[in-house]
Design a protein around this motif. Structure first.
Motif, mmCIF file in Angstrom:
data_model
loop_
_atom_site.group_PDB
_atom_site.id
_atom_site.type_symbol
_atom_site.label_atom_id
_atom_site.label_comp_id
_atom_site.label_asym_id
_atom_site.label_seq_id
_atom_site.Cartn_x
_atom_site.Cartn_y
_atom_site.Cartn_z
ATOM 1 N N GLN A 36 0.818 -1.211 0.000
ATOM 2 C CA GLN A 36 0.000 0.000 0.000
ATOM 3 C C GLN A 36 0.851 1.260 0.000
ATOM 4 N N ASP A 37 2.091 1.148 0.406
ATOM 5 C CA ASP A 37 3.002 2.288 0.467
ATOM 6 C C ASP A 37 3.250 2.803 -0.956
ATOM 7 N N GLU A 38 2.888 4.062 -1.198
ATOM 8 C CA GLU A 38 2.976 4.621 -2.562
ATOM 9 C C GLU A 38 4.401 4.704 -3.093
ATOM 10 N N ARG A 39 5.399 4.577 -2.237
ATOM 11 C CA ARG A 39 6.791 4.580 -2.716
ATOM 12 C C ARG A 39 7.058 3.379 -3.631
ATOM 13 N N PHE A 40 6.198 2.372 -3.547
ATOM 14 C CA PHE A 40 6.361 1.152 -4.336
ATOM 15 C C PHE A 40 5.339 1.074 -5.473
ATOM 16 N N HIS A 41 4.777 2.203 -5.865
ATOM 17 C CA HIS A 41 3.728 2.215 -6.888
ATOM 18 C C HIS A 41 4.213 2.668 -8.257
ATOM 19 N N THR A 42 5.502 2.884 -8.409
ATOM 20 C CA THR A 42 6.059 3.155 -9.728
ATOM 21 C C THR A 42 7.013 2.013 -10.046
ATOM 22 N N LEU A 43 6.736 1.334 -11.156
ATOM 23 C CA LEU A 43 7.457 0.107 -11.489
ATOM 24 C C LEU A 43 7.897 0.123 -12.941
ATOM 25 N N LEU A 44 9.093 -0.353 -13.181
ATOM 26 C CA LEU A 44 9.548 -0.597 -14.542
ATOM 27 C C LEU A 44 9.306 -2.071 -14.828
ATOM 28 N N LEU A 45 8.513 -2.336 -15.862
ATOM 29 C CA LEU A 45 8.149 -3.706 -16.222
ATOM 30 C C LEU A 45 8.775 -4.085 -17.556
ATOM 31 N N ASP A 46 9.216 -5.322 -17.672
ATOM 32 C CA ASP A 46 9.695 -5.796 -18.971
ATOM 33 C C ASP A 46 8.494 -6.136 -19.853
ATOM 34 N N LYS A 47 8.755 -6.645 -21.051
ATOM 35 C CA LYS A 47 7.683 -6.959 -22.000
ATOM 36 C C LYS A 47 6.706 -8.001 -21.474
ATOM 37 N N SER B 108 10.099 5.583 -7.922
ATOM 38 C CA SER B 108 9.851 6.643 -8.900
ATOM 39 C C SER B 108 11.126 7.396 -9.262
ATOM 40 N N PRO B 109 11.358 7.575 -10.556
ATOM 41 C CA PRO B 109 12.502 8.381 -10.995
ATOM 42 C C PRO B 109 12.182 9.872 -11.050
ATOM 43 N N LEU B 110 10.970 10.238 -10.684
ATOM 44 C CA LEU B 110 10.495 11.602 -10.896
ATOM 45 C C LEU B 110 11.353 12.659 -10.205
ATOM 46 N N TYR B 111 11.637 12.492 -8.935
ATOM 47 C CA TYR B 111 12.430 13.493 -8.205
ATOM 48 C C TYR B 111 13.665 12.874 -7.575
ATOM 49 N N ASN B 112 14.152 11.795 -8.167
ATOM 50 C CA ASN B 112 15.284 11.078 -7.591
ATOM 51 C C ASN B 112 16.280 10.779 -8.709
ATOM 52 N N ASP B 113 17.376 11.520 -8.737
ATOM 53 C CA ASP B 113 18.367 11.372 -9.806
ATOM 54 C C ASP B 113 18.992 9.983 -9.837
ATOM 55 N N THR B 114 19.204 9.393 -8.666
ATOM 56 C CA THR B 114 19.790 8.052 -8.604
ATOM 57 C C THR B 114 18.838 7.028 -9.223
ATOM 58 N N MET B 115 17.561 7.153 -8.897
ATOM 59 C CA MET B 115 16.558 6.239 -9.445
ATOM 60 C C MET B 115 16.416 6.461 -10.950
ATOM 61 N N TRP B 116 16.477 7.708 -11.412
ATOM 62 C CA TRP B 116 16.379 8.018 -12.834
ATOM 63 C C TRP B 116 17.545 7.394 -13.591
ATOM 64 N N LYS B 117 18.741 7.452 -13.015
ATOM 65 C CA LYS B 117 19.903 6.831 -13.638
ATOM 66 C C LYS B 117 19.716 5.314 -13.717
ATOM 67 N N LEU B 118 19.185 4.718 -12.664
ATOM 68 C CA LEU B 118 18.930 3.270 -12.666
ATOM 69 C C LEU B 118 17.932 2.906 -13.769
ATOM 70 N N LYS C 258 17.336 4.550 -16.551
ATOM 71 C CA LYS C 258 17.998 4.708 -17.849
ATOM 72 C C LYS C 258 18.941 3.542 -18.130
ATOM 73 N N ASP C 259 19.728 3.137 -17.143
ATOM 74 C CA ASP C 259 20.677 2.029 -17.328
ATOM 75 C C ASP C 259 19.955 0.727 -17.672
ATOM 76 N N VAL C 260 18.905 0.415 -16.933
ATOM 77 C CA VAL C 260 18.171 -0.833 -17.162
ATOM 78 C C VAL C 260 17.489 -0.793 -18.529
ATOM 79 N N ILE C 261 16.896 0.339 -18.875
ATOM 80 C CA ILE C 261 16.208 0.442 -20.163
ATOM 81 C C ILE C 261 17.184 0.397 -21.330
ATOM 82 N N GLN C 262 18.336 1.025 -21.189
ATOM 83 C CA GLN C 262 19.340 0.958 -22.248
ATOM 84 C C GLN C 262 19.782 -0.485 -22.458
ATOM 85 N N ASP C 263 19.953 -1.225 -21.376
ATOM 86 C CA ASP C 263 20.326 -2.648 -21.502
ATOM 87 C C ASP C 263 19.233 -3.443 -22.200
#
Length: 182
Positions: free
Chosen positions: A142-153, A162-172, A174-179
């Motif tokens: 229920q904790d909204e910190r866990f409500h933004t997810l990157l899903l594969d196909k 959430s990568p919205l206001y977290n540069d470290t999460m945004w970098k993660l 980008k790295d995972v998506i580039q891979d």
């Protein structure tokens, strides 16, 4: 005597913080690798109408989930905050879609739908009028910190947060998506 009380309070604080960190770690571990299911009852807002929603299994997804505890109309009004990330993602890997899934309370559904129609501006907003998404995905806390997810196909969770206001999460992200897109 005062030092003893202060010491006990300090130990209690460390114990509480330690338990919180373990709970967060457990919640993330429970989500990573789990498959997210999308019920057939979901409705996608398209212009002034809604239509059935089906996940595009050819693409990965960033899922931003707003449960019934969230202010749905507030979330709709803040979708533009995602513009930079959405635009950047299109440059990194066009095979990633964003899904903004709203699961409003019954008495808020019409208001959320109306606000979405007025303010949508091309965002992929999906409505869950019956609360089926949460029922199908009990692994999402229920904790909204866990409500933004990157899903594969295949709908498996790769990144939580959430990568919205977290540069470290945004970098993660980008790295995972580039891979994924190589």
């Amino acid at each position: 005597m005062g030092r003893v009380v202060a010491g006990v309070l300090l130990m209690g604080l460390f114990l509480i913080l330690g338990c919180e960190n373990r709970r967060i770690s457990c919640d993330v571990q429970q989500l990573i690798g789990s498959k997210i299911e999308f019920p057939q009852s979901l409705r996608q807002v398209a212009g002034r109408e809604t239509r059935s929603f089906a996940v595009d299994r050819e693409k990965a997804h960033v899922l931003v989930y707003y449960d019934s505890m969230a202010c749905g109309t507030c979330a709709i009004n803040k979708l533009s905050e995602w513009d930079y990330i959405i635009d950047s993602m299109a440059d990194i890997c066009p095979a990633v879609d964003f899904i903004f899934l709203m699961s409003p309370k019954n008495n808020e559904y019409k208001s959320v739908l109306r606000t979405t129609i007025i303010n949508n501006a091309g965002y992929n907003v999906v409505l869950d009028a019956k609360g089926c998404f949460a029922a199908l995905n009990p692994q999402i806390p229920q904790d909204e910190r866990f409500h933004t997810l990157l899903l594969d196909k295949n709908g498996k969770v790769l990144v939580v947060g959430s990568p919205l206001y977290n540069d470290t999460m945004w970098k993660l992200y980008k790295d995972v998506i580039q891979d994924m897109c190589r």
